[in-house]
Design a protein around this motif. Structure first.
Motif, PDB file in Angstrom:
ATOM      1  N   ARG A   8     119.076  45.893  45.439  1.00 14.82           N
ATOM      2  CA  ARG A   8     119.803  45.941  46.917  1.00 14.82           C
ATOM      3  C   ARG A   8     120.119  44.323  47.165  1.00 14.82           C
ATOM      4  O   ARG A   8     121.247  44.111  47.604  1.00 14.82           O
ATOM      5  N   TRP A   9     119.075  43.683  47.015  1.00 16.49           N
ATOM      6  CA  TRP A   9     119.221  42.136  47.393  1.00 16.49           C
ATOM      7  C   TRP A   9     120.006  41.466  46.409  1.00 16.49           C
ATOM      8  O   TRP A   9     121.082  40.671  46.665  1.00 16.49           O
ATOM      9  N   PHE A  10     119.815  41.659  45.139  1.00 15.28           N
ATOM     10  CA  PHE A  10     120.536  40.993  44.237  1.00 15.28           C
ATOM     11  C   PHE A  10     121.948  41.491  43.742  1.00 15.28           C
ATOM     12  O   PHE A  10     122.620  40.975  42.903  1.00 15.28           O
ATOM     13  N   SER A  24     114.629  47.869  45.906  1.00 13.63           N
ATOM     14  CA  SER A  24     114.940  46.526  46.878  1.00 13.63           C
ATOM     15  C   SER A  24     115.481  45.432  46.345  1.00 13.63           C
ATOM     16  O   SER A  24     116.420  44.707  46.624  1.00 13.63           O
ATOM     17  N   VAL A  25     114.935  45.204  44.934  1.00 13.95           N
ATOM     18  CA  VAL A  25     115.707  44.282  44.131  1.00 13.95           C
ATOM     19  C   VAL A  25     117.116  44.378  43.785  1.00 13.95           C
ATOM     20  O   VAL A  25     118.008  43.409  44.178  1.00 13.95           O
TER      21      VAL A  25
END
Lengths: 244, 226
Positions: A217-219, A214-215
């Protein structure tokens, strides 16, 4: 074509002088030298110009560079105007880069690595590693031999030859194989590693995996998987150090 | 880290240099893939199991990377060799985390060192610009051999640093059991997130994504049945 085998061997070191100015240019010049040798006796002036052109800026996937190398060498022997040869080299950079990267780096390598990882989990041990090495290098060597000969046979018509060859079809077919292979390997690897840690350990590792995915993908590029793993390890060490 | 004989350390240095060269310069035969580099390093230190386990986790990280052209990417080869030297001889559940952590740091350093070598190559080419413009084949050969030598030196330096790091960590930074297990679980989780993230990203929304899902289902069934 004389000097073909020497040129093929030199293509193995194509990226030996990789740099941000000429990229593969000098490596191409090095690989072209055996192919251009006969030109030295026929037309020494043309040979000198051909050597200069051969080491100018060039970039593509190294496994398909033989196509450009063979085509430009043939064009030099056919006394095609230098400006036209330079344009051919420039025109070949993008398609050979895109197709080669798709076929090898995004296709064959993950496909074989995924299969090798799955085979390791299923008990093949180092045979899986040997299989990865042998298969990859057979495909790569076959491609290199074909590329150099196809390029030399086609000369300035190399674009048409590439379009009619097996290459575009292989590029579209290898993607799904790579996807399936990596997809197969991931759950097998997870089970192989986490079986010995019990439910709590397994859930912990999978939670780290979920947060990491997730991280990242977000950042985006600012938080790569390597940075995330190092950060998570650093946090763990810090918490242990303060007694948590 | 088990105590390694001098000749084993020498072999690991040679192997580390070879895999560093393999990444970009020569022969790009996939020797630098962590799974390959790790297995051979494990065989050299007499612990193939450690080599496979550590190499496989780092392979998960490497699968997230497309080593294309000018992209900056980690150099996992020498890092994997050093990680196996550190993790060999210990139960993998305890040694894997620290080894992978050290390897990831070294891999990043290796990626940076690649940029340095590329800039040196550019300087060398500028230095010989006149000879290149004159069509001197000898200048091309000399540039090529010097470039290969630079990359070999980079690999040797990185491998030396990695093996020294492995020795230092093995002697002075052995974590307690709970921390070691925690690091191992984080390393595995990080590897799984890397490979899954990379696979989904490169799958897009077409046939590759469908095959990725089909493969994952087949892998899950196989994992449950085993």
């Amino acid at each position: 074509m004389t000097g073909g085998w020497r040129a093929l061997l030199r293509l193995l070191a194509l990226q030996g002088t990789w740099n941000y100015e000429r990229m593969l240019g000098v490596g191409m010049g090095y690989a072209a030298e055996p192919l251009l040798e006969d030109l030295k006796t026929v037309d020494p002036v043309r040979h000198g110009e051909a050597v200069v052109r051969s080491a100018e800026f060039f970039n593509c996937n190294p496994n398909l560079a033989g196509l450009a190398l063979g085509a430009t060498a043939r064009a030099e022997y056919e006394a095609v105007p230098g400006a036209q040869i330079a344009r051919l080299r420039t025109a070949l950079c993008s398609p050979l880069g895109a197709m080669g990267d798709e076929l090898f780096w995004a296709g064959l390598v993950p496909a074989l690595a995924g299969l090798a990882l799955a085979a390791v989990v299923l008990g093949a041990g180092w045979w899986a590693v040997l299989g990865l090495l042998v298969t990859y290098n057979l495909v790569r060597a076959g491609t290199a031999v074909w590329a150099l000969h196809a390029g030399f046979d086609a000369g300035m018509r190399v674009g048409t030859a590439i379009g009619a060859s097996w290459l575009p079809r292989a590029v579209t077919r290898i993607g799904p194989v790579a996807g399936a292979s990596v997809g197969l390997a991931v759950p097998l690897m997870a089970a192989w590693y986490l079986r010995g840690f019990g439910w709590i350990g397994a859930i912990g590792a999978l939670a780290v995996a979920a947060v990491g995915a997730s991280v990242s993908r977000w950042f985006g590029p600012s938080m790569t998987s390597v940075r995330f793993a190092l950060l998570a390890m650093g946090l763990l060490l810090f918490f242990r150090w303060v007694g948590l | 880290m088990s105590v390694l004989a001098l000749h084993t350390i020498a072999l690991l240095l040679v192997w580390g240099t070879v895999v560093a060269l393999d990444l970009v310069s020569v022969p790009q035969a996939m020797l630098s893939r962590p799974l390959v580099a790790g297995t051979v390093a494990g065989w050299l230190v007499g612990d193939v199991e450690a080599g496979l386990r550590i190499g496989a986790v780092l392979e998960l990280f490497a699968l997230d990377v497309l080593p294309i052209g000018a992209v900056r990417y980690p150099d996992y080869g020498p890092a994997t060799v050093a990680a196996v030297a550190l993790g060999a001889g210990a139960p993998w559940e305890l040694g894997l985390g620290l080894s992978v952590g050290m390897a990831l740091l070294l891999a990043v350093l290796g990626g940076w060192s690649l940029q340095v070598v590329r800039r040196w190559n550019a300087h060398a080419i500028q230095h010989r610009a006149a000879a290149l413009a004159a069509g001197e084949s000898g200048a091309i050969r000399r540039l090529q051999y010097a470039g290969l030598l630079r990359d070999a030196a980079r690999g040797a330096l990185l491998s030396t640093l990695g093996l020294f790091g492995a020795w230092a960590l093995g002697h002075w930074a052995v974590p307690d059991r709970e921390t070691a297990v925690g690091l191992t679980l984080v390393a595995i989780g990080g590897g799984l997130s890397a490979v899954a993230g990379g696979a989904v990203r490169s799958a897009g929304r077409g046939a590759r994504l469908r095959w990725l899902v089909a493969g994952a289902v087949a892998g899950t069934v196989l994992a449950v049945l085993r």
